[in-house]
Design a protein around this motif. Structure first.
Motif, PDB file in Angstrom:
ATOM      1  N   ARG A   1      27.563  -1.406 -34.596  1.00 58.26           N
ATOM      2  CA  ARG A   1      26.646  -0.751 -33.675  1.00 58.26           C
ATOM      3  C   ARG A   1      27.301   0.554 -33.225  1.00 58.26           C
ATOM      4  O   ARG A   1      28.474   0.556 -32.845  1.00 58.26           O
ATOM      5  N   ILE A   2      26.559   1.626 -33.247  1.00 59.61           N
ATOM      6  CA  ILE A   2      27.060   2.907 -32.744  1.00 59.61           C
ATOM      7  C   ILE A   2      26.299   3.235 -31.466  1.00 59.61           C
ATOM      8  O   ILE A   2      25.103   3.523 -31.521  1.00 59.61           O
ATOM      9  N   PRO A   3      26.960   3.196 -30.301  1.00 59.41           N
ATOM     10  CA  PRO A   3      26.242   3.572 -29.095  1.00 59.41           C
ATOM     11  C   PRO A   3      25.868   5.049 -29.129  1.00 59.41           C
ATOM     12  O   PRO A   3      26.692   5.889 -29.536  1.00 59.41           O
ATOM     13  N   VAL A   4      24.663   5.352 -28.740  1.00 56.29           N
ATOM     14  CA  VAL A   4      24.195   6.737 -28.742  1.00 56.29           C
ATOM     15  C   VAL A   4      23.645   7.067 -27.355  1.00 56.29           C
ATOM     16  O   VAL A   4      24.328   7.686 -26.544  1.00 56.29           O
ATOM     17  N   PHE A   5      22.439   6.586 -27.061  1.00 59.38           N
ATOM     18  CA  PHE A   5      21.816   6.873 -25.769  1.00 59.38           C
ATOM     19  C   PHE A   5      22.037   5.742 -24.775  1.00 59.38           C
ATOM     20  O   PHE A   5      21.717   5.859 -23.601  1.00 59.38           O
ATOM     21  N   ASN A   6      22.560   4.622 -25.226  1.00 66.91           N
ATOM     22  CA  ASN A   6      22.831   3.466 -24.359  1.00 66.91           C
ATOM     23  C   ASN A   6      24.229   3.562 -23.770  1.00 66.91           C
ATOM     24  O   ASN A   6      25.034   4.406 -24.165  1.00 66.91           O
ATOM     25  N   THR A   7      24.512   2.697 -22.837  1.00 70.46           N
ATOM     26  CA  THR A   7      25.895   2.510 -22.428  1.00 70.46           C
ATOM     27  C   THR A   7      26.398   1.254 -23.109  1.00 70.46           C
ATOM     28  O   THR A   7      25.629   0.343 -23.403  1.00 70.46           O
ATOM     29  N   ASP A   8      27.667   1.205 -23.396  1.00 72.00           N
ATOM     30  CA  ASP A   8      28.219   0.066 -24.123  1.00 72.00           C
ATOM     31  C   ASP A   8      29.599  -0.238 -23.572  1.00 72.00           C
ATOM     32  O   ASP A   8      30.515   0.588 -23.670  1.00 72.00           O
ATOM     33  N   PHE A   9      29.729  -1.426 -22.992  1.00 75.32           N
ATOM     34  CA  PHE A   9      30.971  -1.798 -22.329  1.00 75.32           C
ATOM     35  C   PHE A   9      32.080  -2.059 -23.334  1.00 75.32           C
ATOM     36  O   PHE A   9      33.258  -1.811 -23.057  1.00 75.32           O
ATOM     37  N   ALA A  10      31.728  -2.549 -24.525  1.00 74.22           N
ATOM     38  CA  ALA A  10      32.751  -2.863 -25.525  1.00 74.22           C
ATOM     39  C   ALA A  10      33.532  -1.610 -25.901  1.00 74.22           C
ATOM     40  O   ALA A  10      34.759  -1.630 -26.006  1.00 74.22           O
ATOM     41  N   ILE A  11      32.806  -0.526 -26.118  1.00 75.63           N
ATOM     42  CA  ILE A  11      33.438   0.716 -26.555  1.00 75.63           C
ATOM     43  C   ILE A  11      33.800   1.571 -25.356  1.00 75.63           C
ATOM     44  O   ILE A  11      34.684   2.433 -25.444  1.00 75.63           O
ATOM     45  N   GLY A  12      33.142   1.319 -24.231  1.00 76.84           N
ATOM     46  CA  GLY A  12      33.322   2.165 -23.064  1.00 76.84           C
ATOM     47  C   GLY A  12      32.416   3.382 -23.119  1.00 76.84           C
ATOM     48  O   GLY A  12      32.714   4.419 -22.512  1.00 76.84           O
ATOM     49  N   TRP A  13      31.319   3.270 -23.857  1.00 80.74           N
ATOM     50  CA  TRP A  13      30.396   4.399 -24.002  1.00 80.74           C
ATOM     51  C   TRP A  13      29.621   4.576 -22.697  1.00 80.74           C
ATOM     52  O   TRP A  13      28.926   3.674 -22.258  1.00 80.74           O
ATOM     53  N   GLY A  14      29.798   5.717 -22.083  1.00 81.11           N
ATOM     54  CA  GLY A  14      29.230   5.920 -20.745  1.00 81.11           C
ATOM     55  C   GLY A  14      30.276   5.678 -19.662  1.00 81.11           C
ATOM     56  O   GLY A  14      30.023   5.886 -18.486  1.00 81.11           O
ATOM     57  N   ILE A  15      31.465   5.234 -20.073  1.00 82.51           N
ATOM     58  CA  ILE A  15      32.554   4.967 -19.132  1.00 82.51           C
ATOM     59  C   ILE A  15      33.720   5.938 -19.366  1.00 82.51           C
ATOM     60  O   ILE A  15      34.259   6.504 -18.434  1.00 82.51           O
ATOM     61  N   THR A  16      34.081   6.137 -20.620  1.00 81.13           N
ATOM     62  CA  THR A  16      35.220   7.016 -20.907  1.00 81.13           C
ATOM     63  C   THR A  16      34.848   8.476 -20.650  1.00 81.13           C
ATOM     64  O   THR A  16      33.682   8.873 -20.739  1.00 81.13           O
ATOM     65  N   ASN A  17      35.858   9.268 -20.378  1.00 75.92           N
ATOM     66  CA  ASN A  17      35.633  10.707 -20.212  1.00 75.92           C
ATOM     67  C   ASN A  17      35.140  11.334 -21.505  1.00 75.92           C
ATOM     68  O   ASN A  17      34.313  12.239 -21.493  1.00 75.92           O
ATOM     69  N   GLU A  18      35.665  10.825 -22.643  1.00 75.22           N
ATOM     70  CA  GLU A  18      35.273  11.392 -23.931  1.00 75.22           C
ATOM     71  C   GLU A  18      33.784  11.171 -24.184  1.00 75.22           C
ATOM     72  O   GLU A  18      33.090  12.060 -24.669  1.00 75.22           O
ATOM     73  N   SER A  19      33.271   9.987 -23.852  1.00 72.83           N
ATOM     74  CA  SER A  19      31.841   9.730 -24.073  1.00 72.83           C
ATOM     75  C   SER A  19      30.985  10.481 -23.062  1.00 72.83           C
ATOM     76  O   SER A  19      29.891  10.936 -23.370  1.00 72.83           O
TER      77      SER A  19
END
Lengths: 658, 658
Positions: free
Chosen positions: B120-138
């Motif tokens: 799964r590639i997070p794009v517009f969602n947030t994703d806790f596994a990857i930290g998408w929407g949490i990390t500064n990079e995302s």
């Protein structure tokens, strides 16, 4: 690895265990003064490691060499000529798999043997498709100020008399210190309980007898008590508790202070005991400290005695929590500490109700203990807790978890060897008693680095010995390249014959920790395909509508109360009950949408463009969302679940006056 | 459905189209005065519906009756005796599938023919596994105040000269009005662009010639311009624009105001044109209004003329946006409006570069148009835009999307009939010209209600005619019960022979809208398995570390700047570079973690208990997160990606002083 690994290490006498030496531990990657990972790989084998060649290196592919007792096989077509995992189009799987979603925070439903993911159930995560974390109904479950995600490890189904009963699934959030419950009738999370006085919730299992009953949860991280800034860097004052939650009310029943920390847990088949592994009996706060002792322990909790202590008022409370906390540290009559080889991990009860196994992790052994000996201990008939051990078979490197087939065999994952080892319980007991017998049956290569494994019905009296899954942490070269982050690899293994046969590789998103496998016949008739209008999940929203004089099944109306606007509408393919509604900038808007279609699978969505809002409304369901209309203009809402040939036309306008 | 459906309706002359009558539309479920869904079902067939028996009912399972030209088949084992979707353990899939995740907001990578979800590639969602929407990079990709999710519809890979080039995947967020780009080398979202002057972004395709180049996007919802509260309920003043984004810079290049609204889009193989369907030429704001006209249209955009107009300054800007907006409404020389039967949906170019097809949706036809006729029109040689139509085959009820096999055949999904119809392009052209020829080749039942379909390489010059997927919106009884919300059913069909053969049912989470299918050989060597330390994805974090004098690959240090604390640490299995760090309550803490392991698949995680923080750090990656330490006490951080036998021990403490 040579055939010698099939036999007990001749250097050791029965009853002895052999943990890693300090030298070996110092050589572990990450330990001070180690050789570095690549240098370590070249070492080939660690001399003296209980007769087992190999390395303690993780993440480097197969480290073992040489012959296997029985090597892995290519999948054998079944009698039909079809591969065993093949489920023809339109045919149904025979088993459900309920799968941890790990740090994704969700639970997943798989079908076996196809290993297809049938559904994702949002639990500790937010999910835009369903509106989990967005709808009022989900926020009532998640609570105020819920965290952005969770780390879901261990899903287990409620039991009655040691059989799955299809009522609930329970699971933990390690990072958020929570336990959740999923209602199996609608497959939706209906309760989440925050556990007080802990810094995480790791191992989780459910009471088997007479029923669930209790949900048992381990805390792993030791912290000051209460954890409010006191004793910050004084680890001796840190503590750790074991928790029992009432599975019916989802309230915390009681907690037990323990020595060390806890890891995994399981209970007996008699409703008397629950046991947990402890990998850090040292109470250390760094890696070196956590590996100092030659032995750690399994701690057994005496449920009846704890209940009696609580009833007798022999407890304290911590901070603002009202949960009764009893003291179960060494010397307590509530607990029993059984020494096992260092840094154990998995703890698994055998389905015959007789034994529980603690996997050695830093020892090549699994320690098998008898519940009857625990009876003896608490009855004062057994002086040395270590005498509860009835076998300690040597299996290979990095034993983590053990599953059972109901035919007297156990299956243990070897993380470092990347293998599943099948061994016979009675033979291991006989060997421990000094008989010359080979308890090893087979070693099967898995790909790669297995953590949990699980057998169909293997945690119940009904263990059917059909399927085993190996939840492998690394997939490396087993799937097409998808970038630096790889999927895990959950492998399906047929254990119905004498030999384990690898059937399928299933790529999975990070990171399944655990699973249960349940025949679909046990769930027949238990799962609804359309919501009941009286369902408690949205009852509070229905009550609010009733107060407004709204009949949700037919009314589409806007009700204003000062700056609060309630927008009630139906959805019926391909139209919303309201083509438009008007609010003022700054209004608090609550949209309540009821899907009045009653046809299976005819789900609607309500998505409000540019407002970050989407929710799913399945047949006969009511969903609602509350937000501030903070942007003036025309904002279209539209149906997100394709429902009709005119689905694209199923839309309406929110007009926000400046 | 009788064999008569194989032939053109004898009542109609070639070139005529036959849309639904008002009476038929009034009978649609949801329309005023309709019979109700169940009553409607019982009607069986709508008299006079272009000779096609059946109903216009969605979501009710198969509505058609009678024989099929060729009925669906059980999967035929291939020559090896194995089912075609069988990929043995350890064997690799032959094709990648890049799949829309719909309202989940993510993109997915599948393997074909196994139909396994690889990532799964997070794009517009947030994703806790990857930290998408949490990390500064995302967050640098998602932007400030990003919405809680998105509705991802159409993933398409960049092309060069009409061939996939493996650089990027582009996709839209319908609800959030955004376009995203995924870098194929690391399979991570690297850019998200908000589209101004629109209320949604629906159809999306990429320029084929000379390369991508432009990413084209349709806006569907008409709104006031600017949408700031003016003209709230004056739909005549609403407008809709077509957008071209520069795929290299991800900046919006230009927009075109159109009449009506837009739906799906595709471009030619010569770099000259892009065309979109319009299902609401009426500019209505309710269902009845959107179905009034007998015809809607496809609008063709002349890229060179639009570029010239922009260059010549013949544009305006809207509100605060600086994007040049040209006027492409009726009468403009920039566009061509081709009348097609009412409420068309899909628009698909044929891989021979000659034609583009608009599916009828409310007509049983697909309208085939020739790009050469578009040349003629813009050259002044074609007076009536309708003369661009070269065929209008009658196919069945609810035609939505068309795919191609590169052998002259087209495959159209019939939403209402729940079928894929295979038809021959040249035969359809000949029939339209008056010849007696049967262009229908086969109708295959699918299960159920197909939306998009897609053939392997079918949107490029390289269409290989091997696989077709039918993305079915309903699964109903095709999988084990999982509650009221059902998975979709993406069916894999072998189209390599004369007849389509159904190979597999794949359950999928809500809701794949579209996909592309690409042989793995085309991606060979293009996808990294370990990050490059110089990767731009985390370059800004590396620059910050350099400013602090930190060498990320070896330093583990804490740097304080007033109330800002920067915590730099390495991860190397099984230890973090720091066993603990201390901050004060209220500090803004930035944790920067660098995975210095360089072994494939050895990903680490950094999860901070009770702080709602988790991030993935794959081999050689740097990830960072910033938060306020607002709770005093001891908070453990731990590794969330199982990395080593001592993974559980890989943890440390954040000490927050009160």
């Amino acid at each position: 690895m040579s055939d010698k690994t099939n036999e007990q290490n001749p250097e050791l006498k029965a009853g002895q265990f052999r943990a890693l030496t300090e030298e070996e531990i110092a050589s572990l990657p990450g330990s001070p003064g180690n050789l570095g990972r690549r240098g370590f790989m070249k070492m080939g084998a660690l001399a003296g490691l209980a007769g087992v060649g190999g390395t303690l290196l993780a993440g480097c592919g197969r480290a073992s060499t040489g012959e296997q007792p029985v090597s892995s096989k290519a999948p054998a077509p079944a009698a039909t000529g079809m591969p065993e995992d093949h489920v023809a189009p339109g045919k149904l799987d025979e088993y459900y798999g309920f799968w941890s979603g790990g740090q994704s925070g969700e639970m997943r439903i798989l079908g076996l043997p196809s290993m297809r993911e049938l559904m994702r159930i949002p639990v500790f995560n937010t999910d835009f498709a369903i509106g989990w974390g967005i709808t009022n109904e989900s926020k009532r479950v998640l609570g105020e100020n819920f965290p952005r995600g969770g780390d879901l490890h261990h899903p287990h189904m409620s039991q009655t008399n040691g059989h799955y009963d299809g009522r609930y699934l329970f699971m933990n959030d390690k990072t958020g210190c929570r336990i959740a419950r999923i209602r199996c009738d609608v497959m939706r999370t209906d309760k989440i309980t925050s556990i007080p006085n802990v810094a995480d919730v790791h191992g989780l299992r459910v009471q088997r007898e007479p029923r669930t009953g209790y949900v048992f949860a381990n805390s792993e991280f030791r912290v000051p008590s209460p954890n409010d800034g006191r004793d910050l860097d004084d680890p001796k004052k840190y503590q750790c508790v074991f928790t029992a939650v009432n599975g019916d009310t989802m309230e915390v029943a009681w907690q037990v202070i323990v020595d060390g920390n806890l890891d995994n847990t399981d209970c007996d088949y008699d409703g008397k005991y629950v046991a947990s592994t402890c990998y850090n009996s040292e109470g250390a706060v760094d890696l070196a400290g956590m590996m100092q002792g030659e032995r750690d322990w399994a701690v057994v909790f005496n449920i009846k005695r704890i209940e009696a202590a609580v009833k007798a008022g022999k407890f304290k409370t911590i901070g603002t929590s009202k949960v009764p906390v009893v003291d179960g540290r060494h010397g307590s009559e509530l607990t029993m500490y059984i020494p096992v080889p260092k840094n154990p991990h998995g703890l698994n009860s055998s389905p015959d109700g007789k034994y529980f196994a603690a996997a050695g992790k830093l020892s090549p052994t699994v320690t098998l203990m008898a519940w009857s000996k625990v009876d003896d201990y608490f009855a004062g008939k057994l002086k040395d807790p270590r005498d509860a051990v009835v076998a300690e078979p040597q299996l290979g490197l990095g034993p983590l978890h053990t599953a059972y087939d109901g035919r007297g065999n156990a299956y243990t994952t070897l993380f470092i060897d990347s293998q599943i080892v099948k061994w016979n319980i009675q033979d291991a007991i006989d060997a421990y008693a000094g008989k010359k017998v080979n308890y090893l049956r087979q070693k099967l290569d898995v790909a790669y680095q297995p953590g949990h494994n699980h057998t169909s019905l293997g945690e119940t009296r009904d263990a059917d010995g059909k399927w085993l899954v190996s939840l492998n942490k690394f997939s490396k070269d087993r799937f097409l390249a998808v970038g630096p982050l790889h999927p895990d690899n959950d492998q399906l293994i047929d254990i119905s014959g004498d030999q384990m046969v690898l059937v399928a590789d299933a790529p999975v998103f990070s990171e399944p920790h655990d699973s249960v496998i349940i025949p679909s016949r046990l769930m027949a008739g238990k799962i609804k395909r359309i919501w009941d209008r009286k369902d408690p999940f949205f009852a509070e929203t229905v009550a609010q509508a009733t107060k407004h004089g709204i009949v949700l099944e037919k009314d589409s109306k806007v009700i204003r109360e000062g700056k609060k606007v309630f927008v009630y509408m139906t959805s019926s393919a391909p139209t919303f009950g309201l083509n438009s509604f008007t609010v003022k900038k700054g209004d608090e808007v609550t949209v309540v949408d009821t899907n009045i279609d009653d046809i299976e699978d005819l789900t609607h969505g309500f998505c409000l463009s540019n407002y970050g809002i989407n929710m799913e409304i399945s047949p006969q369901e009511t969903s609602s969302v509350t937000f501030i209309a903070d942007k003036p203009g025309v904002y279209w809402y539209y149906c997100t679940f394709f429902c009709h040939a005119l689905h694209l036309e199923m839309r309406g306008r929110m007009l926000v006056e400046a």
